[in-house]
Design a protein around this motif. Structure first.
Motif, short mmCIF file in Angstrom:
data_model
loop_
_atom_site.label_atom_id
_atom_site.label_comp_id
_atom_site.label_asym_id
_atom_site.label_seq_id
_atom_site.Cartn_x
_atom_site.Cartn_y
_atom_site.Cartn_z
N PRO A 17 0.82 -1.21 0.00
CA PRO A 17 0.00 0.00 0.00
C PRO A 17 0.86 1.26 0.00
O PRO A 17 1.86 1.37 0.71
N GLY A 18 0.45 2.21 -0.84
CA GLY A 18 1.12 3.50 -0.89
C GLY A 18 2.40 3.53 -1.68
O GLY A 18 3.00 4.60 -1.87
N ALA A 19 2.85 2.38 -2.19
CA ALA A 19 4.15 2.33 -2.86
C ALA A 19 4.16 3.07 -4.19
O ALA A 19 5.24 3.40 -4.71
N THR A 20 3.00 3.37 -4.73
CA THR A 20 2.99 4.10 -6.00
C THR A 20 3.63 5.48 -5.85
O THR A 20 4.07 6.06 -6.85
N VAL A 21 3.72 5.99 -4.63
CA VAL A 21 4.31 7.31 -4.42
C VAL A 21 5.78 7.34 -4.81
O VAL A 21 6.32 8.39 -5.16
N ILE A 22 6.46 6.19 -4.76
CA ILE A 22 7.90 6.19 -5.04
C ILE A 22 8.20 6.09 -6.52
O ILE A 22 9.37 6.15 -6.93
N GLY A 23 7.18 5.93 -7.37
CA GLY A 23 7.40 5.69 -8.80
C GLY A 23 7.62 6.92 -9.63
O GLY A 23 7.80 6.81 -10.85
N SER A 24 7.60 8.10 -9.04
CA SER A 24 7.87 9.31 -9.83
C SER A 24 8.54 10.33 -8.93
O SER A 24 8.34 10.34 -7.71
N VAL A 25 9.34 11.21 -9.54
CA VAL A 25 9.98 12.31 -8.83
C VAL A 25 10.16 13.45 -9.81
O VAL A 25 10.74 13.29 -10.89
#
Length: 791
Positions: free
Chosen positions: A254-262
């Motif tokens: 859960p929430g790991a999609t946040v790490i896929g872009s910067v």
């Protein structure tokens, strides 16, 4: 090419090497009673080290993997590395590309290596997982139904292999190009796909090329102390999965999609590391799988994230301060097992002025850098640079690559392509990191924490100042690991000259020291070397050069101690056009055949200051000099053999027939024997083998002992007739090996054994003109091997 298919579960291949090979001296005929000892001509490193792995339960057990040069194990008493994959033979040369390594935390004697060099058609063979029960001294192999990319983009990510500490018979493997997650339940002997794993990855950094178009796939596997398995996937939209039931089922974290872009860039989770004491999983991300590229054209190139395992909370802990502004992306990541909350990370390809290594002692809340700028009030360039440690390159002085310190850009750098970064789990003071050329390390790491800030503000001066710091020392830790790709060898007797990929080349008067690196011309890769047989003070070489300042050919008139560049040949661009070079027996004439495939060979009578087109030779012809007659030179191209009797000004077809018309072909002139030549090469399923001429290349007799041969050279003779010993990398009776003849080729003996094969050895071979029995072997990633008779 038809793709080979396999069943879902693959049985183990036969054991690939044994501690004592059964047949050390196979021979085609005659008798060989000589035993050989093998070692490297020392360079120290010379290639990319993408992975360094410490065993978590046994101190001083460390493995380093290379992208083309095999796997090594650390030897603490000598502070050197031991090669573990020299048994890999010609047919499985791709197994020297190691994409991942896992050392068993439960039974530390067990170690695994995922191997395979290319996923495209450059490597025709499938990958494998090698398994060992004795620290890598002997191995078995389980072939896989797909290829692996030990020398492909993304090879520093991972580790893609992991042993389950709850059941160490279970080993997981992450794979590229849609092949998913794989599992072995019998210590790596057999493998099957984990069909329940839902995402094989989809990230392709550059789909335009045959090398850059890999789907990076399943990148890494790691285990929490509560038994959960975490897997990183090259999918920015779904980058992280977890299983709480031994891999039976998997769910996105859960929430790991946040790490896929910067900053608008799609990124992938390159590496991860647990801080079990504090309940954290740290992940570094980057827009590029590495190891070559710098940052994106806009925004940040990567980030560091912290996952609180108990709550599922994600926190961006990317350093907010650094000397260069925008971080291009991250490579290595490591956590200190002895000091919970301490972790380190490295930038990847921050080319100017240097990489940055970050350290945090508070779980990423704050960071310190390995070096900083101290700007004056006017922000004048260059700023003062201050460092936490000094770099000791003793024994590897060539790491300056011929440069000198230039303001903040030091000649000796922290490195580049830093994916391997590892704090010793048993010793907080020891760290090692791999670069594109070496391994750096220190046993004084915790001195960092006593240094404080590197820069401060001077109110009186109104600008930053460097603060006093007592630096510790970081030094080369690569001794014993030799990873160069040798292109050519010239043995002068007491002096060894080599051309090498990426490093240019070396001149060695002592094989235990790296010697003088050939840096002018500024070869990015050396391609060929030769010397004047009757005047060996004159040495020539050719290589790939960048820019417009240097010619492709270098000349030495003092046996390689110093080098002069030559004139650039009009129409031949820089880059990979080094081709091959030869020098007449008296040193009066240099013949260069450019590697661009379009320019005919040229000659020079003034040490390369001017060039004139040779008459009678096509582009790409390979030229060699007779070793006794200054007027005689020879050439070969596409099945035609040529000879010159006017010192290389003109060549004519000798009328020879029956020679290979396809494949890579080389030939060498016999020292002290006018008109005597040996030719090797060809192509499988076509004309392929070894031939001999005693009349300057008019008539050739095939050496029937060999069905294939790729390199031939000569050394000090042993017979009464004074004929040199002949050495060859060849195949006889279905057996690949290093062969020697002491009777003009009438009989041959294999002088290497099954434990010493070094994969592909077809580029060059030479004996020593002064030491009987000594042979030098060019390898593609294991450096320059030499052997001596031990009797």
């Amino acid at each position: 090419m038809r793709r080979r298919t396999f069943a879902a579960s693959i049985g183990a291949a036969a054991v690939a090497a044994t501690a004592v090979p059964a047949a050390a001296h196979a021979k085609t005929s005659g008798r060989c009673d000589d035993a050989y000892a093998w070692r490297n001509a020392v360079v120290n490193g010379g290639g990319y080290v993408p992975g360094i792995v410490f065993n978590e339960t046994q101190a001083d057990l460390i493995y380093a993997r290379t992208d083309i040069g095999g796997l090594y194990r650390w030897q603490e008493p000598t502070q050197t590395w031991k090669p573990l994959l020299d048994w890999i033979g010609w047919d499985n040369w791709g197994w020297t590309g190691v994409v991942a390594v896992a050392t068993d935390p439960v039974e530390p004697q067990r170690v695994y290596a995922a191997v395979g060099t290319y996923t495209n058609d450059w490597d025709p063979s499938p990958g494998a997982v090698l398994y060992s029960d004795d620290y890598g001294d002997t191995w078995g192999a389980a072939e896989l139904p797909f290829k692996q990319g030990g020398n492909m983009p993304g090879r520093g990510m991972g580790e893609r292999l992991a042993v389950d500490p709850a059941d160490n018979a279970v080993v997981y493997l992450g794979t590229p190009n849609g092949n998913g997650l794989w599992k072995s339940s019998d210590y790596g002997r057999t493998w099957a796909e984990v069909t329940s794993f839902p995402n094989p990855g989809n990230f392709v950094q550059d789909p335009s090329g045959d090398y850059s178009d890999d789907n990076q796939g399943v990148i890494w596997i790691d285990f929490d102390q509560d038994g959960r398995i975490f897997v990183g996937v090259a999918d920015p939209d779904d980058p992280l999965y977890v299983s709480a039931d031994q891999g039976a089922t998997w769910q996105p974290v859960p929430g790991a999609t946040v790490i896929g872009s910067v900053d608008g860039n799609r990124v992938i989770p390159k590496q991860a590391s647990f801080d079990h004491e504090n309940g954290h999983l740290f992940i570094v991300t980057s827009w590029d799988p590495g190891p070559y590229n710098g940052g994106p054209t806009s925004g940040k190139g990567g980030a560091i994230w912290r996952l609180a395992l108990a709550t599922g909370e994600w926190t961006d802990v990317t350093p907010t301060q650094n000397p260069v502004g925008t971080i291009p992306g991250f490579g290595g990541l490591t956590v200190d097992r002895q000091r919970p909350g301490t972790l380190m990370a490295a930038t990847q390809n921050n080319w100017y002025p240097d990489e940055i290594i970050f350290r945090s002692t508070d779980s990423g809340a704050t960071w310190e850098t390995s070096w900083e700028y101290a700007w004056d009030a006017d922000f004048s360039w260059p700023p003062e640079r201050t460092d936490r440690f000094t770099m000791d390159a003793s024994g590897s002085e060539w790491l300056s690559f011929g440069s000198v310190d230039d303001g903040p850009a030091y000649a000796i750098k922290h490195g580049w392509m830093i994916d391997a970064l590892a704090i010793d789990p048993h010793n907080s003071d020891r760290i090692m990191w791999g670069t594109g050329a070496t391994i750096w390390g220190t046993e004084q790491l915790t001195a960092w924490d006593d240094q404080g800030a590197l820069v401060g503000w001077d109110d009186a001066a109104g600008h930053q100042v460097a603060l006093p710091v007592d630096p510790f020392t970081v030094a080369v830790r690569v001794e014993g690991l030799e990873e160069t790709a040798v292109q050519d060898i010239a043995a002068l007797g007491g002096t060894l000259v080599s051309a090498m990929g990426d490093l240019g080349g070396f001149v060695q008067n002592d094989l235990e020291e790296a010697g003088v690196q050939i840096r002018r011309p500024n070869w990015s890769s050396g391609r060929s070397v030769d010397f004047a047989a009757l005047n060996p003070d004159i040495v020539v070489g050719s290589g790939d050069v960048d820019g417009d300042a240097d010619g492709h050919v270098g000349v030495s008139t003092d046996r390689g101690a110093t080098w002069l560049t030559t004139s650039r040949l009009a129409g031949v661009a820089g880059g990979a056009n080094g081709g091959t070079v030869a020098v007449s027996a008296d040193g009066a004439v240099i013949i260069w055949s450019p590697g661009d495939g379009a320019t005919a060979p040229v000659y020079s009578t003034d040490l390369g200051q001017t060039w004139t087109t040779v008459a009678g030779l096509p582009a790409g012809a390979r030229v060699r000099a007779d070793r006794t007659s200054p007027n005689r030179l020879y050439a070969f191209a596409a099945g035609t053999f040529y000879a010159s009797t006017d010192a290389g000004l003109t060549f004519a077809d000798t009328g020879a027939t029956g020679l290979p018309t396809e494949g890579d072909v080389d030939f060498r002139s016999v020292p002290g024997k006018q008109k005597q030549l040996w030719l090797v090469g060809g192509k499988a399923d076509a004309t392929y083998g070894m031939w001999r001429s005693t009349d300057g290349g008019r008539i050739w007799k095939r050496v029937r002992d060999f069905e294939e041969a790729d390199a031939v050279g000569f050394g000090k003779g042993h017979g009464r007739r004074g004929y040199p010993a002949i050495y060859a990398s060849a195949k006889a009776g279905g057996k690949r090996g290093i062969w020697r003849s002491t009777d003009e080729g009438r009989t041959w003996s294999r002088i290497n054994d099954d434990a010493h094969q070094w994969a592909w050895t077809g580029k060059a071979i030479s004996g020593d003109p002064e030491v009987y029995g000594r042979v030098y072997i060019a390898t593609n990633g294991r450096g320059l091997i030499y052997g001596d008779i031990t009797d």
